[in-house]
Design a protein around this motif. Structure first.
Motif, PDB file in Angstrom:
ATOM      1  N   THR A  42       5.458  -0.386 139.595  1.00  0.00           N
ATOM      2  CA  THR A  42       4.765  -0.180 138.326  1.00  0.00           C
ATOM      3  C   THR A  42       4.010   1.140 138.357  1.00  0.00           C
ATOM      4  OG1 THR A  42       2.929  -1.471 139.197  1.00  0.00           O
ATOM      5  CG2 THR A  42       4.449  -2.595 137.731  1.00  0.00           C
ATOM      6  N   ASP A 118       3.445  -2.609 134.252  1.00  0.00           N
ATOM      7  CA  ASP A 118       4.450  -1.811 133.567  1.00  0.00           C
ATOM      8  C   ASP A 118       4.444  -2.224 132.092  1.00  0.00           C
ATOM      9  OD1 ASP A 118       6.716  -0.721 132.479  1.00  0.00           O
ATOM     10  OD2 ASP A 118       8.050  -1.315 134.112  1.00  0.00           O
ATOM     11  N   ASN A 125       4.936  -9.107 134.046  1.00  0.00           N
ATOM     12  CA  ASN A 125       3.810  -8.680 134.874  1.00  0.00           C
ATOM     13  C   ASN A 125       2.584  -9.578 134.726  1.00  0.00           C
ATOM     14  OD1 ASN A 125       3.958  -5.124 135.515  1.00  0.00           O
ATOM     15  ND2 ASN A 125       5.639  -6.541 135.220  1.00  0.00           N
TER      16      ASN A 125
END
Lengths: 254, 472
Positions: A42, A118, A125
């Motif tokens: 990320t 992200d 996430n």
């Protein structure tokens, strides 16, 4: 590892928040500890570099950070030590990297946790975000890779997201240093207590489980009145996590 | 804190665990996903014309496809090598000019002027200085090209695709799919490849990756392969295609190394390192255009200079040893000659010779000095004209001169082929051995990693030599 800083960048207000000094690897006499957590790939290491002025290599593949990296920065005369944790998808299993990340959040007691996500894969996430928010209530969400999100036509309502999660959300494109000054400012506000978070806690758990958790939490709070993550400990106890049971016995959790 | 209360909490949790049943973990995970999708529902808006995702998956369809995946991989490997070989020539000769043709003579005359005794001059300047200068001149330019190229590929996002392509092969060998990444690093430098194995969680599979990394032909060995392939194999075909044939011979050696890597990984996982192959999630990250200058800078600092520094530290004493064995006489021959003559018989069995074996012992610290050492020792043994003097490392500018010396030393096509094989299959350099020890903290595995490849090398070169002589 390169620690020399470019002095023009160091003083440029376009790139940096006012009163910021990147300290590279010099992290002694710090006032606050900041943990950097998030899913693999990320851009955690890129955020780490942007905050510390270090130029650690960041590769475009998951699991790049193999050693815990530490660095520091100074903002408005307070010194911050930054710890880059290995990227994980969750904190619930017992793989080595997940345990390392979880142990640091639990026992390292960072003053602020920066959760890097992200922006293109927010839903996936959030799984980790919700787990971290059960452990600590001093956190900021770094909504990274906004440049890619823009290209992918993904738009995110940052204010609503922040209200839902109960923590500040800062959109960034760490590769291009965008949003980093705002992130630093938010970190400082959480660290010195001007900004108090009321993080989202996992809801809609089946009745019988919620009841069991409540019973345990009351007992845990009786013994440790100041513990911020009694609910997380209850989760782990119900799961039979021997690591947490031992930590509870030895008093490491307090 | 009251121990009794804590015991009470733990007992209570045990009791409750029974009551809620054993689907707790799944239920909790499910609720978390439900929570997440709830939060996202009114904050994220996704425009459905996902153009970029489609481009990414289009590229992936090609580079990870069954028919194109491997050819593209070899094409990219060949291209990176070709750029490294071609690009390194010029800066290498520039550095050689500076370090060997300019600084070296002035150091010599300086030593003469201050009246340094000949043996100290020889030891320090002809020995230590020259070895270090050689390693810098030969090693720095290819590394300064290879590592940034490799890093650009890595930043672009190609490496996880390589891992994806090779995953099935590694799985069949009982090894971890991420070993593909550490193997690729090994093509640059085995020491760097060994460090990179930290990405592998399972200790068993990580050990396999460490022990077999030496089968990735490293930067220090590419120049040897290219030189010998050009002189002996390229010469077999017409001039117009000779460099292409030589390049293919070198890639052939690299692929043979990969075959050995899979074979040895498989053998290890079936015997001393038995165990299940662990599964892992490999997310194929989006392709990202690398930031060129930043990548160049970090790969030079993080990889090139660190590896170079280690090589220099080990090359300096090696230079001293080369000078010493060529200048210490026992009876009326130098120590080097004695050793070469005693190795010649064993060398013949392997299709090599005493000079090559001695060169490989002397060059344990850095593979880069193998060719200069071989040339120096060959000149000394044959007594032909050329070179700089007893125990002085050198490398000839023109390939014809090098070929002339080697052929005078009794080299044949068999010697060349077996040298290429032995260069692939011998002990790792001391930098890598030291790194293996630092990573495994085990003398046993470090010894195994050092000795296993050289035994394979002996067996392979022995068999090739016997068949060759039988058929020739």
């Amino acid at each position: 590892m390169e620690t020399k800083l470019n002095s023009t960048c160091e003083t440029c207000t376009h790139f940096n928040a006012n009163g910021l000094k990147k300290l590279g690897i010099h992290t002694h006499n710090f006032d606050f500890v900041v943990a950097l957590a998030g899913n693999p790939n990320t851009g955690k290491s890129t955020v780490f570099n942007a905050l510390t002025g270090l130029k650690q290599h960041t590769g475009n593949w998951p699991g790049k950070t193999v050693i815990r990296a530490e660095g520091g920065f100074e903002y408005k005369t307070r010194k911050y030590k930054l710890v880059d944790l290995p990227g994980t998808y969750s904190l619930l299993s017992t793989s080595e990297d997940e345990e390392a990340a979880r142990n640091f959040l639990l026992f390292g007691k960072p003053n602020v946790t920066v959760i890097v996500v992200d922006a293109n894969r927010l839903e996936r996430n959030l799984n980790l975000v919700l787990q971290i928010l059960e452990i600590t209530d001093k956190a900021v969400l770094c909504l990274n890779l906004m440049d890619e999100a823009k290209r992918n036509h993904v738009s995110i309502d940052v204010r609503t997201l922040s209200r839902n999660l109960g923590i500040p959300v800062v959109p960034t494109s760490a590769r291009f240093n965008q949003g980093i000054p705002e992130l630093i400012h938010t970190i400082s506000e959480i660290a010195n207590g001007t900004l108090v978070c009321k993080p989202y806690r996992i809801q809609n758990i089946p009745q019988n489980i919620e009841k069991a958790i409540k019973v345990l939490v009351t007992e845990i709070k009786k013994e440790f009145p100041h513990i911020p993550n009694s609910r997380w400990i209850a989760f782990r106890l119900l799961e039979g996590d021997t690591h947490i049971i031992n930590a509870l016995r030895s008093g490491e959790l307090v | 804190m009251n121990q009794k209360n804590i015991d009470h909490i733990i007992e209570l949790s045990n009791e409750l665990r029974w009551q809620i049943g054993d689907d707790f973990h799944d239920t909790l995970t499910e609720s978390m996903y439900a929570n997440a999708s709830n939060i996202v529902k009114n904050t994220v808006q996704n425009d459905n014309s996902k153009k970029r995702f489609q481009l990414d998956s289009k590229i992936d369809q090609i580079v990870t496809s069954k028919s194109f995946g491997f050819p593209i991989m070899f094409l990219i490997l060949g291209l990176v090598l070709w750029l490294t070989i071609i690009g390194a020539n010029y800066p290498s000769s520039l550095l050689a000019n500076l370090l060997l043709d300019t600084i070296y003579p002035s150091l010599k005359s300086l030593a003469l002027n201050i009246g340094m005794p000949w043996w100290l001059t020889g030891f320090l300047i002809d020995g230590v200085y020259l070895a270090v200068a050689w390693v810098i001149a030969v090693m720095l330019p290819p590394m300064a090209i290879f590592f940034p190229l490799f890093t650009l590929l890595e930043d672009f996002g190609y490496l996880p695709r390589v891992a994806f392509n090779l995953d099935a092969l590694f799985k069949k060998s009982g090894a971890h799919g991420k070993q593909a990444l550490t193997m690729s690093m090994g093509f640059g430098c085995n020491a760097a490849g060994v460090i990179a194995t930290r990405i592998i969680d399972s200790p068993r599979e990580r050990l396999i990756a460490i022990l077999t990394n030496n089968f990735s032909l490293c930067n220090g060995r590419w120049p040897t392969q290219i030189l010998i392939a050009t002189i002996f194999i390229g010469a077999l075909v017409p001039k117009s295609v000779s460099s292409l044939v030589a390049l293919f011979a070198v890639i052939g050696i690299a692929v043979l190394g990969m075959v050995f890597m899979f074979g040895v990984s498989w053998a290890l996982s079936k015997t001393v390192l038995k165990g299940e192959v662990s599964t892992f999630n490999l997310e194929l990250p989006p392709y990202r255009p690398p930031r060129f200058w930043k990548t160049l800078y970090t790969s030079l600092i993080d990889r090139t200079l660190i590896v170079l520094w280690r090589a220099i530290v080990f090359a300096a004493p090696a230079g001293a040893v080369i000078w010493l064995i060529s200048n210490i006489n026992i009876g009326n021959e130098s120590l080097a000659i004695w050793i070469i003559q005693s190795f010649d018989g064993f060398g013949f069995l392997l299709g090599l010779n005493g000079v090559i074996l001695l060169a490989y012992i002397v060059a344990i610290p850095a593979n880069e000095i193998v060719i200069p050492t071989i040339l120096m020792l060959t000149v000394m043994v044959t007594g032909i004209a050329g070179g700089e003097g007893t125990g002085v490392l050198f490398e000839l500018d023109s390939i014809t001169d090098t070929a002339h010396i080697l052929k005078a030393g009794g080299w044949t096509l068999l010697t060349a082929i077996n040298l290429m094989l032995f260069s692939l299959l011998h002990n790792p350099c001391s930098t890598t051995i030291y790194t293996i020890y630092k990573e495994t903290k085990s003398v046993k595995w470090t010894a195994f990693a050092s000795i296993m490849p050289i035994i394979i090398g002996f067996i392979v070169t022995f068999l090739v030599a016997q068949f060759w002589r039988l058929l020739a």
